[in-house]
Design a protein around this motif. Structure first.
Motif, short mmCIF file in Angstrom:
data_model
loop_
_atom_site.label_atom_id
_atom_site.label_comp_id
_atom_site.label_asym_id
_atom_site.label_seq_id
_atom_site.Cartn_x
_atom_site.Cartn_y
_atom_site.Cartn_z
N ILE A 15 0.77 -1.25 -0.02
CA ILE A 15 -0.11 -0.11 0.08
C ILE A 15 0.83 1.25 -0.08
N LEU A 16 2.09 1.13 0.85
CA LEU A 16 2.93 2.42 0.93
C LEU A 16 3.40 2.75 -0.42
N LEU A 17 3.88 1.63 -0.97
CA LEU A 17 4.62 1.70 -2.33
C LEU A 17 3.65 2.38 -3.42
N ARG A 18 2.44 2.08 -3.32
CA ARG A 18 1.47 2.52 -4.39
C ARG A 18 1.07 4.32 -3.79
N LEU A 19 1.01 4.37 -2.70
CA LEU A 19 0.95 5.57 -2.11
C LEU A 19 1.81 6.62 -2.56
N VAL A 20 3.14 6.09 -2.52
CA VAL A 20 4.32 6.92 -2.80
C VAL A 20 4.12 7.33 -4.26
N PHE A 21 3.91 6.22 -5.08
CA PHE A 21 3.64 6.57 -6.60
C PHE A 21 2.88 7.58 -6.76
N LEU A 22 1.47 7.44 -6.30
CA LEU A 22 0.44 8.09 -6.31
C LEU A 22 0.86 9.81 -6.20
N ILE A 23 1.54 9.80 -5.05
CA ILE A 23 1.89 11.30 -4.66
C ILE A 23 3.18 12.09 -5.48
N TYR A 24 3.85 10.99 -5.81
CA TYR A 24 4.91 11.55 -7.06
C TYR A 24 4.35 11.86 -8.22
N GLY A 25 3.54 11.09 -8.71
CA GLY A 25 2.51 11.30 -9.88
C GLY A 25 2.05 12.79 -10.07
N LEU A 26 1.35 13.10 -8.75
CA LEU A 26 1.08 14.32 -8.56
C LEU A 26 1.81 15.58 -8.83
N LEU A 27 2.99 15.30 -8.30
CA LEU A 27 4.10 16.47 -8.26
C LEU A 27 4.72 16.22 -9.77
N GLN A 28 4.82 15.31 -10.34
CA GLN A 28 5.39 15.14 -11.74
C GLN A 28 4.24 15.60 -12.63
N ASP A 29 3.05 15.60 -12.48
CA ASP A 29 1.93 16.04 -13.35
C ASP A 29 2.35 17.62 -13.33
N ALA A 30 2.23 18.12 -11.96
CA ALA A 30 1.99 19.41 -11.73
C ALA A 30 3.45 20.27 -12.08
N TYR A 31 4.56 19.76 -12.05
CA TYR A 31 5.48 20.53 -12.30
C TYR A 31 6.84 19.79 -13.39
N GLY A 32 6.44 18.60 -13.77
CA GLY A 32 7.40 17.92 -14.71
C GLY A 32 7.07 18.22 -16.12
N PRO A 33 7.93 18.32 -17.07
CA PRO A 33 7.58 18.48 -18.46
C PRO A 33 7.04 17.31 -19.00
N VAL A 34 7.20 16.20 -18.78
CA VAL A 34 6.50 15.01 -18.92
C VAL A 34 5.57 14.54 -17.98
N LYS A 35 4.29 14.16 -18.27
CA LYS A 35 3.25 13.83 -17.30
C LYS A 35 3.36 12.40 -16.97
N TYR A 36 3.18 12.10 -15.63
CA TYR A 36 3.37 10.75 -15.21
C TYR A 36 1.94 10.17 -15.62
N THR A 37 0.74 10.79 -15.38
CA THR A 37 -0.49 9.89 -15.79
C THR A 37 -0.50 9.70 -17.29
N ASP A 38 -0.87 8.51 -17.46
CA ASP A 38 -1.23 7.83 -18.76
C ASP A 38 -2.17 8.56 -19.61
#
Length: 338
Positions: A15-38
């Motif tokens: 569960i923690l592994l997926r939670l970390v990826f979910l939070i990281y995905g929100l950050l990458q979507d907000a600030y990264g040049p390449v989106k995490y979301t499929d």
């Protein structure tokens, strides 16, 4: 190290592994040049928004799935930014449930009859796999289908063939390819419910009856377990498809099923047909008139839906389903990381 493989530790880590990826995905979507979301997740959520407005999900261009998926994801259209991640959370939770079902299958006397500790070690290959966690938290719906298929195997090991049929019908409606597991289960059900021993040796077969007439052979084949499984699977599949067709008519059939027969997609594709499909897409007037995108199903289904079940299903159902999945994906026209 073996003390790590306890139910609370493994599942908390998963569960923690997926939670970390979910939070990281929100950050990458907000600030990264390449989106995490499929990109497919945006297709799903757009279709869900159309459904919430009383429209067809097929108003969303490139939505090629059952309306059921869009219905499930309607909460993503609610006026709350946090609701947009509802689908990702659902897919990630599906991973967790699938992992728990893997443990149950491995512990079942009709599965592998493993101890809880050993079953958790094998289930960890799924639960703690970052590839699995990444795919679901990026918004791929494969997690939902995965839990349906593992639940199908679990129902068979529990000898609940009506439930197994319902799950097969549901999963085949959700995405058509799980129908390949039907022949394996039907062939497997010739074995008369004798648990496998812990060393995985198949049970001793009862002496074969001789001098059967063709009619007796047919009657013996269609015994009660097979009839229950087949009727529940076909009825569930038919009811869901008829229901969706009455609401969405031809677009439902076209986008959910027929489109995949002629699909040509050379992008992000590891298929053995990739080069030919790429050329067909780039130079449609210069390639053979032979429609490879339609004929590619012939070797794929011959191997995954006929040859493998006949050779392996009576020996090991779970192993057969693994081999079927591997063969189906390897020979598919579109082969992606999912």
């Amino acid at each position: 190290m073996s003390t790590f493989f306890t139910t609370p530790k493994i599942f908390v880590c998963a569960i923690l592994l997926r939670l970390v990826f979910l939070i990281y995905g929100l950050l990458q979507d907000a600030y990264g040049p390449v989106k995490y979301t499929d990109i497919d997740y945006f297709v799903f959520t757009d279709a869900a928004r159309y459904v919430s407005q009383g429209l067809s999900p097929y108003e969303r261009e490139t939505y090629r799935y059952t309306p059921l998926l869009a219905w499930i994801l309607v909460p993503t259209s609610w006026d709350n930014s946090a609701c947009f991640s509802f689908g990702k959370i659902l897919f990630a939770l599906s991973d967790i449930v699938a992992g728990w079902l893997i443990v149950l299958v491995l512990q079942s006397p009709y599965g592998r009859a493993m101890t809880r500790d050993r079953a958790l070690k094998y289930a960890s290959i799924w639960l703690l796999n970052p590839m699995v966690a990444t795919i679901s938290t990026r918004g791929s719906s494969e997690g939902l289908l995965g839990v349906m298929v593992v639940a199908l195997l679990w129902a068979v090991t529990r000898r609940n063939y009506a439930l197994a049929g319902i799950l097969l019908g549901l999963s085949a409606h959700f995405k058509i390819y799980p129908f390949i597991y039907g022949p394996s289960i039907v062939w497997y059900l010739e074995r008369r419910h004798q648990p496998e021993s812990s060393d995985h040796k198949p049970p001793i077969a009862s002496p074969a009856k001789t001098n059967k007439t063709p009619f007796q052979t047919i009657v013996d084949f269609f015994h009660w377990d097979r009839v229950v499984f087949g009727l529940s699977a076909s009825t569930t599949f038919a009811i869901l498809n008829i229901f969706m067709y009455t609401i969405y008519s031809r677009p439902f059939l076209e986008h959910t099923f027929f489109y995949h027969l002629t699909r040509v997609d050379h992008r992000h594709n590891f298929s053995p047909y990739n080069t030919f499909l790429h050329l067909s897409s780039a130079f449609p007037d210069k390639v053979s008139s032979l429609k490879l995108e339609s004929l590619a199903f012939v070797p794929q289904l011959a191997i995954s839906a006929i040859l493998i079940p006949v050779v392996l299903a009576k020996k090991d159902l779970a192993g057969t389903m693994l081999a079927q999945t591997f063969a189906f994906v390897a020979f598919n026209k579109v082969c992606t990381s999912q």
